[in-house]
Design a protein around this motif. Structure first.
Motif, short mmCIF file in Angstrom:
data_model
loop_
_atom_site.label_atom_id
_atom_site.label_comp_id
_atom_site.label_asym_id
_atom_site.label_seq_id
_atom_site.Cartn_x
_atom_site.Cartn_y
_atom_site.Cartn_z
N TRP A 189 1.80 1.84 -3.39
CA TRP A 189 1.01 2.45 -4.04
C TRP A 189 0.74 3.47 -4.14
CZ3 TRP A 189 -3.35 5.36 -2.98
CH2 TRP A 189 -4.70 5.05 -4.34
N LEU A 190 0.70 4.21 -2.92
CA LEU A 190 0.31 5.66 -1.70
C LEU A 190 2.07 6.02 -3.09
CD1 LEU A 190 -1.09 7.64 -0.66
CD2 LEU A 190 0.51 7.02 0.99
N MET A 226 -4.33 -3.34 0.43
CA MET A 226 -5.10 -3.08 -0.04
C MET A 226 -5.86 -2.54 -0.81
SD MET A 226 -4.61 1.36 -0.50
CE MET A 226 -5.73 1.51 -0.73
N LEU A 250 15.53 26.51 8.85
CA LEU A 250 15.05 25.45 7.70
C LEU A 250 15.19 26.28 6.64
CD1 LEU A 250 12.45 23.37 9.49
CD2 LEU A 250 14.77 22.62 8.17
N LEU A 254 7.42 23.75 2.53
CA LEU A 254 6.40 23.42 3.47
C LEU A 254 5.83 24.68 4.62
CD1 LEU A 254 5.33 20.32 3.70
CD2 LEU A 254 4.04 21.71 2.61
N ILE A 255 7.78 24.62 4.90
CA ILE A 255 8.07 26.16 5.88
C ILE A 255 7.40 27.56 5.80
CG2 ILE A 255 9.34 26.59 8.34
CD1 ILE A 255 7.56 23.61 9.01
N TYR A 310 -0.70 27.66 5.72
CA TYR A 310 -1.40 27.13 5.47
C TYR A 310 -2.30 26.24 6.98
CZ TYR A 310 1.22 25.96 1.19
OH TYR A 310 2.10 26.21 0.87
N PHE A 365 3.15 19.94 9.86
CA PHE A 365 3.43 18.73 8.82
C PHE A 365 4.19 17.45 9.34
CE2 PHE A 365 3.23 23.80 7.11
CZ PHE A 365 2.44 23.53 6.96
N ALA A 378 4.72 28.59 5.71
CA ALA A 378 2.75 27.52 6.64
C ALA A 378 1.96 27.93 7.54
CB ALA A 378 4.09 26.97 8.46
N MET A 408 3.34 18.83 -0.61
CA MET A 408 2.65 17.52 0.39
C MET A 408 2.83 16.64 -0.09
SD MET A 408 1.92 18.00 4.20
CE MET A 408 1.85 16.52 5.11
N VAL A 432 8.41 10.18 2.77
CA VAL A 432 8.26 9.15 3.15
C VAL A 432 8.24 7.39 2.60
CG1 VAL A 432 6.63 8.51 5.69
CG2 VAL A 432 8.10 10.87 4.73
N THR A 433 6.50 7.46 1.92
CA THR A 433 6.58 6.42 0.91
C THR A 433 7.80 5.65 0.84
OG1 THR A 433 5.90 7.03 -0.51
CG2 THR A 433 4.15 6.51 1.41
N SER A 484 0.90 -0.95 0.25
CA SER A 484 -0.19 0.13 -0.47
C SER A 484 0.89 1.19 0.09
CB SER A 484 -1.09 -0.13 0.74
OG SER A 484 -0.43 0.44 2.46
N MET A 485 2.25 1.81 1.13
CA MET A 485 3.22 2.22 0.33
C MET A 485 3.72 2.59 -1.15
SD MET A 485 2.95 3.69 3.45
CE MET A 485 0.84 3.11 3.84
N TYR A 519 10.45 20.19 3.84
CA TYR A 519 10.09 20.13 4.65
C TYR A 519 10.01 21.49 4.45
CZ TYR A 519 7.95 19.56 8.92
OH TYR A 519 7.27 19.51 9.96
N LEU A 546 6.36 15.39 -0.01
CA LEU A 546 6.69 14.72 1.24
C LEU A 546 6.06 13.55 1.63
CD1 LEU A 546 8.18 15.23 4.35
CD2 LEU A 546 5.83 16.23 5.17
N ILE A 547 5.08 12.85 1.16
CA ILE A 547 4.55 12.10 1.21
C ILE A 547 5.64 10.46 0.62
CG2 ILE A 547 2.26 10.39 0.96
CD1 ILE A 547 1.93 12.40 2.82
#
Lengths: 562, 94
Positions: free
Chosen positions: A11-12, B1, A333, A210-211, A217, B50, A214, A155, A162-163, A8-9, A207, A158-159
């Protein structure tokens, strides 16, 4: 269970990357160019003399003050940026006092010759600044809208990072694994190597990106402490930045003290050549203050400062630029993101990391199509992705090169030439996208890569034909800021030519047996469709069928042999 | 999933919308309880929000069942919303 999690990761990872990949590619490419924004500025204003001796800080404040007193008397704020190696001009900025309704005063800026302090008369250009600002402001849209689009895409990035780390089993080994000419394997290897090598950079840049915005948001978090009043954000920032002065002036006139002794005091404390700016609030008022800022010396974005009383010259306070831990974390940052403190070596490292990030996104987007061509080559979604890939991964670089061409070819006295430099870039990108949709995609790749090779590779030639700041002059004189732009452009041209040759040659030499089912591209001359198919074979050769995607369960499996 | 659309949409909502709510509410709670000047506390909350947001999105696609996912996201958000509500200073925006 572990397998399902990774699936699933995976896939993401695949879908977050794909959905906004083209925007991210744009952001990475223009942002990477931004690490050499002032070098590109100089290149784009070939009328600028080559500065041998930058103005000293004391000479700069004298010249700056003289200009501001005659051009912006009664301003609420003067700002004098001392010329430096990367910013060789004397740059001035001012803001007038608020008008009767309390609206913020209008602002003005000027740039003066660093040797004579005369106003500059160079061509209008978007320069490196326009290219750099596109990476978060995009173009043709209000800043607020761009901030939200960029924020959502960041964002996603970032995902994806991570994935990507989660699904990645062998980070260390992938450092050393790059198998060429193996189709899907090679694209996966390339994607992995580019990701892993510069992983700290990717994570930091995402990151911190984003800051940057920030507070846009996460406004609710500020509201929850500061209420909904119109000035709630202002009071938050005033508290965060420990602002105490800069309120309204007394209204009592008083002569501004000479600035030179204050600058000399700062140089005595910090060393000569360390003053970056002098900011004067309420010049000519009894409550005038003069703040002197230290040059970029560390990733902390807020510089050490000395603040003087403008009316009597007394040193009021010295600040090291660190007010609180959270603010310092934020400043570091943001400072790391911008890299303004970086010297030549670190700046090149930033640039190369950015190039790797751009290429990582590109390789990931290509990997998506290579994995699916065999099974879904005819699907509408597949074709859309494939065409957008050509028009963006090859087409956008062509458009950026066109931006450089426009700088040289649009006549200097044309009104609105800055806007047209930008228009040129987006018109060319549009043409490249259209071309990618019209032509068979394998040919579109080769054609656009050749175009990119020519567009970049010939920039030094164009520069030689149109200016007197070409390699023949800049290399012997050792002006690396300018020569570096030409040489880098040439290197990109060579890289695109290499890619075009590899893709084109393999397309010709591979047997059509390498072609995959689902490769038919409608009616057309037999020979042409075979060339297409085999060129795809070049992109895909070495694909292992049993590595193919399983519906809804694609997992990126680095080096995972069953 | 599951690749079926309703389930996917549910996970997307839980991750994107629920994640934002969870991150914002947690940052607000943190800004109330951190022992530092309020501007610094707010800045700290925003800085880490975040990371939490990303964590929730990843969890939304990693959770075994939708029920557990929604229970987790809503429970987390609700808990910190109530805690923040109880702690909110006078003059807060809610």
């Amino acid at each position: 269970m572990k397998g399902a999690f990774r699936q699933s990761m995976g896939w993401l990872h695949t879908w977050t990357g794909l959905l906004v990949g083209w925007v991210l590619f744009f952001m990475f490419l223009t942002g990477t160019a931004g690490y050499f924004d002032t070098e590109i500025d100089s290149w784009m204003q070939p009328e600028r003399p080559i500065v041998q001796n930058a103005m000293t800080a004391t000479a700069a404040v004298d010249a700056g003050r003289q200009y501001l007193e005659s051009n912006a008397p009664n301003a609420a704020r003067w700002f004098i940026a001392v010329p430096s190696h990367r910013f060789p001009e004397l740059r001035l900025f001012w803001r007038m006092s608020p008008d009767a309704d309390g609206k913020r005063g209008r602002t003005g800026r000027a740039r003066l010759d660093p040797e004579t302090a005369a106003p500059l008369n160079y061509r209008d250009t978007g320069g490196g600044q326009l290219l750099y600002s596109m990476h978060w402001r995009l173009h043709y849209m209000p800043v607020r809208a761009a901030e939200w689009i960029v924020g959502v895409c960041t964002m996603f990035m970032l995902i994806a990072i991570v994935t990507g780390v989660i699904i990645h089993k062998r980070i260390f080994r992938d450092f050393f694994t790059l198998r060429f000419a193996k189709g899907q394997r090679s694209w996966l290897d390339a994607h992995n190597v580019l990701s892993v090598l510069a992983l700290p950079f990717h994570l930091m840049i995402t990151y911190s990106g984003l800051i940057f915005i920030a507070y846009v948001y996460m406004t609710p978090v500020i509201t929850a402490s500061y209420g909904t009043a119109a000035d709630a954000q202002d009071s938050f920032f005033n508290e965060l930045l420990r602002r105490t002065d800069g309120a309204s002036p007394s209204g009592v006139a008083a002569d501004l003290m000479p600035l030179r002794p204050m600058v000399l005091e700062a140089e005595r404390q910090w060393g000569e050549g360390r003053v970056r700016f002098v900011e004067i609030r309420h010049p000519g008022d009894r409550d005038a203050s003069v703040r002197i800022g230290h040059e970029w010396a560390s990733p902390v974005r807020r510089p050490p400062t000395l603040t003087f009383n403008g009316a009597n010259g007394e040193l009021l306070r010295a600040s090291d630029g660190i007010y609180s831990t959270p603010l310092a974390v934020r400043d570091v940052l943001l400072g790391l993101h911008e890299g303004l403190f970086a010297g030549p070596v670190l700046r090149w490292l930033y640039f190369l990391s950015g190039v790797m990030g751009t290429a990582m996104i590109g390789a990931g987007m290509i990997l998506w199509t290579v994995k699916r061509r065999a099974k879904k080559g005819d699907a509408f979604g597949f074709k859309l992705v494939e065409r957008l890939n050509v028009g963006t991964l090859a087409g956008l670089p062509v458009a950026v090169a066109a931006y450089f061409w426009a700088n040289r070819l649009i006549p200097v006295d044309v009104a609105g030439r800055v806007a047209w430099e930008g228009h040129t870039m987006f018109i060319v990108w549009g043409v490249m996208l259209a071309h990618a949709f019209i032509r068979p995609s394998a040919r579109a790749w080769v054609e656009q890569l050749w175009l990119a090779a020519a567009a970049f590779g010939l920039i030094p030639v164009l520069n030689g034909l149109t200016t007197d700041k070409h390699l023949g002059v800049t290399l012997p004189a050792g002006v690396w800021e300018l020569a570096g732009v030409d040489l880098t452009m040439f290197a990109f041209g060579a890289a695109f030519a290499f890619a075009a040759i590899v893709l084109g040659r393999r397309g010709k030499t591979l047997k059509s047996g390498a072609c995959h089912p689902g490769e038919s591209r409608g009616p057309g001359p037999q020979a042409r469709s075979r060339l297409d198919a085999t060129a795809h074979g070049a992109l895909d050769s070495g694909i292992r069928r049993n590595d193919g995607p399983i519906e809804g369960r694609e997992v990126v499996r680095p080096n995972d042999r069953p | 999933m599951q690749a079926r659309w309703p389930a996917l949409l549910s996970r997307l909502c839980a991750g994107v919308l629920g994640g934002y709510a969870a991150a914002a509410v947690f940052a607000v709670w943190l800004s109330y309880v951190l022992p530092m000047p309020r501007a610094d506390a707010v800045a700290t909350g925003v800085l880490i929000s975040f990371a939490l947001y990303a964590g929730v999105i990843v969890y939304a696609f990693a959770a075994h069942s939708l029920r557990r996912l929604w229970f987790g996201v809503l429970g987390f958000t609700g808990f910190f919303a109530l805690a923040a509500l109880a702690l909110r200073p006078a003059g807060a925006g809610w």
